[in-house]
Enzyme design. Sequence first.
Site, PDB file in Angstrom:
ATOM      1  N   GLU A  51       9.509  21.081  24.916  1.00  0.00           N
ATOM      2  CA  GLU A  51       8.316  20.237  24.864  1.00  0.00           C
ATOM      3  C   GLU A  51       8.236  19.491  23.530  1.00  0.00           C
ATOM      4  O   GLU A  51       7.911  18.306  23.483  1.00  0.00           O
ATOM      5  CB  GLU A  51       7.042  21.095  25.022  1.00  0.00           C
ATOM      6  N   CYS A  83       3.575  25.755  22.300  1.00  0.00           N
ATOM      7  CA  CYS A  83       3.715  24.393  22.834  1.00  0.00           C
ATOM      8  C   CYS A  83       2.431  23.939  23.522  1.00  0.00           C
ATOM      9  O   CYS A  83       2.114  22.747  23.536  1.00  0.00           O
ATOM     10  CB  CYS A  83       4.871  24.328  23.814  1.00  0.00           C
ATOM     11  N   LEU A 203      40.686  37.218  25.784  1.00  0.00           N
ATOM     12  CA  LEU A 203      39.301  37.157  26.260  1.00  0.00           C
ATOM     13  C   LEU A 203      38.465  36.121  25.507  1.00  0.00           C
ATOM     14  O   LEU A 203      37.269  36.302  25.315  1.00  0.00           O
ATOM     15  CB  LEU A 203      38.631  38.546  26.185  1.00  0.00           C
ATOM     16  N   GLU A 291      35.131  40.894  33.956  1.00  0.00           N
ATOM     17  CA  GLU A 291      36.430  40.376  34.409  1.00  0.00           C
ATOM     18  C   GLU A 291      37.406  41.491  34.784  1.00  0.00           C
ATOM     19  O   GLU A 291      38.607  41.344  34.626  1.00  0.00           O
ATOM     20  CB  GLU A 291      37.034  39.440  33.345  1.00  0.00           C
ATOM     21  N   GLY A 293      39.290  45.420  35.124  1.00  0.00           N
ATOM     22  CA  GLY A 293      40.000  45.363  36.371  1.00  0.00           C
ATOM     23  C   GLY A 293      39.274  46.019  37.545  1.00  0.00           C
ATOM     24  O   GLY A 293      38.061  46.232  37.527  1.00  0.00           O
ATOM     25  N   LEU A 296      37.087  49.282  36.978  1.00  0.00           N
ATOM     26  CA  LEU A 296      35.785  49.030  36.366  1.00  0.00           C
ATOM     27  C   LEU A 296      34.880  48.258  37.330  1.00  0.00           C
ATOM     28  O   LEU A 296      33.681  48.532  37.407  1.00  0.00           O
ATOM     29  CB  LEU A 296      35.958  48.271  35.047  1.00  0.00           C
ATOM     30  N   PHE A 298      34.671  48.434  40.534  1.00  0.00           N
ATOM     31  CA  PHE A 298      34.049  49.340  41.511  1.00  0.00           C
ATOM     32  C   PHE A 298      32.924  50.142  40.856  1.00  0.00           C
ATOM     33  O   PHE A 298      31.827  50.253  41.402  1.00  0.00           O
ATOM     34  CB  PHE A 298      35.083  50.278  42.144  1.00  0.00           C
TER      35      PHE A 298
HETATM   36  N1  LIG Z   1      43.577  38.804  38.427  1.00  0.00           N
HETATM   37  C1  LIG Z   1      42.477  39.155  37.793  1.00  0.00           C
HETATM   38  O1  LIG Z   1      41.469  38.459  37.897  1.00  0.00           O
HETATM   39  C2  LIG Z   1      42.443  40.398  36.935  1.00  0.00           C
HETATM   40  C3  LIG Z   1      41.369  40.581  36.053  1.00  0.00           C
HETATM   41  C4  LIG Z   1      41.333  41.738  35.304  1.00  0.00           C
HETATM   42  C5  LIG Z   1      42.330  42.694  35.432  1.00  0.00           C
HETATM   43  N2  LIG Z   1      43.367  42.490  36.270  1.00  0.00           N
HETATM   44  C6  LIG Z   1      44.400  43.512  36.437  1.00  0.00           C
HETATM   45  O2  LIG Z   1      43.823  44.767  36.660  1.00  0.00           O
HETATM   46  C7  LIG Z   1      44.644  45.770  36.090  1.00  0.00           C
HETATM   47  C8  LIG Z   1      43.800  46.765  35.330  1.00  0.00           C
HETATM   48  O3  LIG Z   1      42.835  47.263  36.185  1.00  0.00           O
HETATM   49  P1  LIG Z   1      42.593  48.783  36.340  1.00  0.00           P
HETATM   50  O4  LIG Z   1      41.770  48.937  37.547  1.00  0.00           O
HETATM   51  O5  LIG Z   1      43.882  49.517  36.246  1.00  0.00           O
HETATM   52  O6  LIG Z   1      41.784  49.166  35.030  1.00  0.00           O
HETATM   53  P2  LIG Z   1      40.443  48.607  34.350  1.00  0.00           P
HETATM   54  O7  LIG Z   1      39.368  48.519  35.343  1.00  0.00           O
HETATM   55  O8  LIG Z   1      40.752  47.463  33.504  1.00  0.00           O
HETATM   56  O9  LIG Z   1      40.146  49.816  33.355  1.00  0.00           O
HETATM   57  C9  LIG Z   1      39.752  51.017  33.889  1.00  0.00           C
HETATM   58  C10 LIG Z   1      39.576  52.021  32.791  1.00  0.00           C
HETATM   59  O10 LIG Z   1      38.396  51.721  32.057  1.00  0.00           O
HETATM   60  C11 LIG Z   1      37.905  52.906  31.540  1.00  0.00           C
HETATM   61  N3  LIG Z   1      36.496  53.093  31.825  1.00  0.00           N
HETATM   62  C12 LIG Z   1      35.566  53.498  30.945  1.00  0.00           C
HETATM   63  N4  LIG Z   1      34.395  53.646  31.531  1.00  0.00           N
HETATM   64  C13 LIG Z   1      34.557  53.331  32.824  1.00  0.00           C
HETATM   65  C14 LIG Z   1      33.689  53.347  33.927  1.00  0.00           C
HETATM   66  N5  LIG Z   1      32.408  53.667  33.832  1.00  0.00           N
HETATM   67  N6  LIG Z   1      34.202  53.006  35.125  1.00  0.00           N
HETATM   68  C15 LIG Z   1      35.477  52.651  35.257  1.00  0.00           C
HETATM   69  N7  LIG Z   1      36.364  52.643  34.244  1.00  0.00           N
HETATM   70  C16 LIG Z   1      35.898  52.984  33.025  1.00  0.00           C
HETATM   71  C17 LIG Z   1      38.649  54.043  32.208  1.00  0.00           C
HETATM   72  O11 LIG Z   1      39.571  54.591  31.282  1.00  0.00           O
HETATM   73  P3  LIG Z   1      39.044  55.820  30.394  1.00  0.00           P
HETATM   74  O12 LIG Z   1      38.627  56.865  31.367  1.00  0.00           O
HETATM   75  O13 LIG Z   1      40.185  56.182  29.545  1.00  0.00           O
HETATM   76  O14 LIG Z   1      37.885  55.273  29.644  1.00  0.00           O
HETATM   77  C18 LIG Z   1      39.380  53.386  33.327  1.00  0.00           C
HETATM   78  O15 LIG Z   1      40.608  53.996  33.635  1.00  0.00           O
HETATM   79  C19 LIG Z   1      45.608  45.090  35.210  1.00  0.00           C
HETATM   80  O16 LIG Z   1      46.886  45.225  35.777  1.00  0.00           O
HETATM   81  C20 LIG Z   1      45.169  43.663  35.198  1.00  0.00           C
HETATM   82  O17 LIG Z   1      46.274  42.814  35.237  1.00  0.00           O
HETATM   83  C21 LIG Z   1      43.434  41.355  37.019  1.00  0.00           C
HETATM   84 ZN   LIG Z   2       7.167  26.648  23.583  1.00  0.00          ZN
END
Ligand SMILES: NC(=O)c1ccc[n+]([C@@H]2O[C@H](COP(=O)([O-])OP(=O)(O)OC[C@H]3O[C@@H](n4cnc5c(N)ncnc54)[C@H](OP(=O)(O)O)[C@@H]3O)[C@@H](O)[C@H]2O)c1
Ligand SMILES: [Zn+2]
Length: 362
Positions: A51, A83, A203, A291, A293, A296, A298
């Site tokens: 504003e 404002c 990142l 992002e 993997g 995480l 799920f």
């Molecule tokens: N194409 C794409 O868009 C894309 C993007 C990202 C990743 N990727 C691929 O995904 C792969 C990695 O994925 P990923 O599934 O193996 O691993 P991730 O999801 O990257 O990491 C999982 C790890 O995070 C830690 N973590 C800590 N707190 C967590 C929680 N509350 N829930 C889940 N995990 C937690 C755990 O290790 P700790 O138990 O040791 O803490 C777990 O093993 C790579 O190969 C990468 O290339 C692809």
């Molecule tokens: Zn204002």
Amino acid sequence: MDEDYMGLALDLAKKGKGKVNPNPLVGAVIVKDGKVIGKGYHERYGKEHAEINAFNSLKEDPKGATMYITLEPCSHYGKTPPCVDKIIEKNIRRVVIGSVDDNPLVSGKGIEKLKDAGIEVTVGILEDECKRLNEVFIKYISEKKPFVVLKSAMSLDGKISTYSGESKWITGENSRKEVHKLRNELTGILVGVDTVIKDNPKLTCRLENGRNPIRIIVDSTLRIPMSSEVIRDGKVRTIIATTEFADKDKILELEKKEIEVIIAKSKNNRVDLKDLMMKLYELNIDSILLEGGATLNFSALKENIVDKIQIYIAPKIIGGEKSKTPVGGQGIEELKKAFKIKDITSRVVGEDILLEGYIDKE
Ligand SMILES: NC(=O)c1ccc[n+]([C@@H]2O[C@H](COP(=O)([O-])OP(=O)(O)OC[C@H]3O[C@@H](n4cnc5c(N)ncnc54)[C@H](OP(=O)(O)O)[C@@H]3O)[C@@H](O)[C@H]2O)c1
Ligand SMILES: [Zn+2]
């Protein structure tokens, strides 16, 4: 007419993307005798509200004019004076508001004050668009948690990599550019430690004049290698979220590299994501790009911290039982427990398709 001017105010508001967090995006237009005589938007966090910028742009007296604002004007002293007072002082005759402020401290109070001053007030013009524009702010202010966008890029058959682990690049250049735009707009970027170990990503935001998101890595026991890009390149703010199971010496080692270590609660021996979101809120982090993997992703869905999804689909088929998909973890057992997406939209981005929607939390 009201909608046209509000549309203009919305376009102005969008110019503040990535610059005003954790404040809302706001645009304002002043119209007199069917002519736009003033325009403004909230340009930077802590700076003038939309504003005031609109008033500052005026070249004539706005007495009797109509003011269009995407968000209810403030009526309290924050970083700047209210404002509403300025609108009254400038003798604006009518105020058209897109949406009411969701901040419980101010909601409705600005409108009331304008009406008490005898100003005609219309509320709710392009309300859905105005609310969507501030989806981040609305969650941040009303639930005290960051707004989380889960982004993934996959093939037509739902794979994020080949069976050998190759994932660069599944989607086209235009999609990648959009992702960097999002990195520029959202405050933080979150990944699991295995993504750091396997891909060693930076990142960062690779747009010209882009701003890097704060990097956030969940790593329950600090397995992250000290040689990782995110640790070595000390120029970007980086947070590692861990648990009480982390090695104290490694914490010190990381802190020496100016990495911020947050000790979150643990849940099933991992970082408790809900607790982490509360802690990130306290650091004024209003929005997060998740992002991956797959593991995480799920967990994040299961813990109900995800608000929006963005899935890029490339016109390719990869196949392979072992090739990864965007969401891993244990998965759900019964279809009725699937995470449901609402308000889904699609658009073509280069050669890819982007599906966007919101997690149905009801
Ligand atoms: N194409 C794409 O868009 C894309 C993007 C990202 C990743 N990727 C691929 O995904 C792969 C990695 O994925 P990923 O599934 O193996 O691993 P991730 O999801 O990257 O990491 C999982 C790890 O995070 C830690 N973590 C800590 N707190 C967590 C929680 N509350 N829930 C889940 N995990 C937690 C755990 O290790 P700790 O138990 O040791 O803490 C777990 O093993 C790579 O190969 C990468 O290339 C692809
Ligand atoms: Zn204002």
